[in-house]
Design an enzyme around this catalytic site. Sequence first.
Site, PDB file in Angstrom:
ATOM      1  N   LYS A 164     -11.266  29.227   7.200  1.00  0.00           N
ATOM      2  CA  LYS A 164     -11.701  30.324   6.336  1.00  0.00           C
ATOM      3  C   LYS A 164     -10.612  31.395   6.278  1.00  0.00           C
ATOM      4  CE  LYS A 164     -15.740  31.453   5.468  1.00  0.00           C
ATOM      5  NZ  LYS A 164     -17.063  32.058   5.357  1.00  0.00           N
TER       6      LYS A 164
ATOM      7  N   GLU B  20     -27.987  34.798   4.144  1.00  0.00           N
ATOM      8  CA  GLU B  20     -26.937  34.870   5.166  1.00  0.00           C
ATOM      9  C   GLU B  20     -27.078  36.165   5.937  1.00  0.00           C
ATOM     10  OE1 GLU B  20     -22.918  34.680   3.825  1.00  0.00           O
ATOM     11  OE2 GLU B  20     -23.197  32.843   2.653  1.00  0.00           O
TER      12      GLU B  20
ATOM     13  N   GLU C 172     -13.833  36.337  10.120  1.00  0.00           N
ATOM     14  CA  GLU C 172     -14.321  35.309   9.202  1.00  0.00           C
ATOM     15  C   GLU C 172     -14.358  33.927   9.847  1.00  0.00           C
ATOM     16  OE1 GLU C 172     -15.495  35.297   5.918  1.00  0.00           O
ATOM     17  OE2 GLU C 172     -15.738  37.423   6.366  1.00  0.00           O
TER      18      GLU C 172
ATOM     19  N   GLU D  93     -15.448  28.404  11.715  1.00  0.00           N
ATOM     20  CA  GLU D  93     -14.746  27.603  10.710  1.00  0.00           C
ATOM     21  C   GLU D  93     -13.287  28.051  10.641  1.00  0.00           C
ATOM     22  OE1 GLU D  93     -17.295  27.055   7.043  1.00  0.00           O
ATOM     23  OE2 GLU D  93     -18.588  28.429   8.200  1.00  0.00           O
TER      24      GLU D  93
END
Length: 423
Positions: A334, A277, A340, A331
Amino acid sequence: MALAARSLFALFLAVVAGFAVPAVATSASMVGVNYGRVADNIPPLEKGPSIVASIGVGRVRIYDADPHVLHAFANTGIEVIVTLPDRCLPSMATDPNEALVWVRANIQPYLPATKIAAVMVGNEILNNANDTDYALARCLVPTMENIHSALASLSLDGTVAVTTSHSLSVLAVPSYPPSAAVFRSELLPFIRPLIDFHARTDSPFFINAYPYFAYVKDSSQVALEYARLDPGAPSITDPGSGLCYTNLLHAQIDAVYHAIAAARGESAKRVMVWVSETGWPSAGDPNEIGATPENAGKYNSNLIRLVATNKGTPLMPGTPLRAYIFALFNENLKPGPTSERNYGLFKADGTPAYHLDIAVPLQNDPPSGEGSDEGSNDGSTLVPVGGSSGYFGFSSATGLRSHWQRKMKFLLAFAVLAVVVSN
């Protein structure tokens, strides 16, 4: 007979040429992307492969082994890393049969239509804040061993690798300069056998590395250009090794290489460090400086170009950098700070979150099952990195050597046949 021999020899030369000249590929095709789905508003699964292919990416990592996702990527040529959830480790570490059942249910049925390249056993297990007594950490390597044995029993260990991922907090503080980096002492009982596993199976040691975190934590000491991987950023010299670092990601990766060497010595030389990541948020809270579309676009564009050079870090120049961008989509479910929910290359509606300065092919050409010989989009030749499962060379049995060994055996057999015919 002489004419037949000449014809056969001409064909042989053509085959050799085909092996020796890498095809030109776009820069994005050498990078993977994390396909997280902690959201209720992203495009349906069946659209995932086409969105991945739209930016020329040929490999993804998912955080489960969802059959709907695996079916969606069937017959697309896109390589997939699946994840064994953390909750499965305690029982699977002690029961090899359970590992075999899981592999038969979640891996075997989807091959070869879906190009599953690896099983990621958990995510950041050694950094799990809830694992205060290290019960889960003790399960990590035994689970990896059982998954690997299950794959081997089904003759899949040469196709599907077994690995896991770690955050950089596995390193003791401070981890700068890179040459001084070591693992946290309390983690060494788990990391040493893990290094041995990677060395024996030729599987990579994955890290989640985010230069953004270092920048936002101390922007007065970490230059934006250095964290963003900008070409021409001011370099920093490691006083311990004398190596010069022009970007923070290289320094983070080499810190892990140094820690591996300090933990395991000779066997560590066989272990590759890859990035599971990395990314940069395009939005954040007021205190999350640098979280902008411009910086996110520059970081990921620079990352793609850096990977496309097929070069390594200052410490390991002969081991090409491999990385997965986090993430495919923003997203919305999250938890945590605003950043985030804003790491995606794409917004929830499937439109780009920001501009990526990359070349996208008219037709994506992800790697074949026999490996990929790739070149950069500027026409320069890149070193082929084969492997029985595709581009990244995930081969637990024979590693990066297997692809070229098979080719050389074929060429040798062809040469012998040519000699026989000529006589």
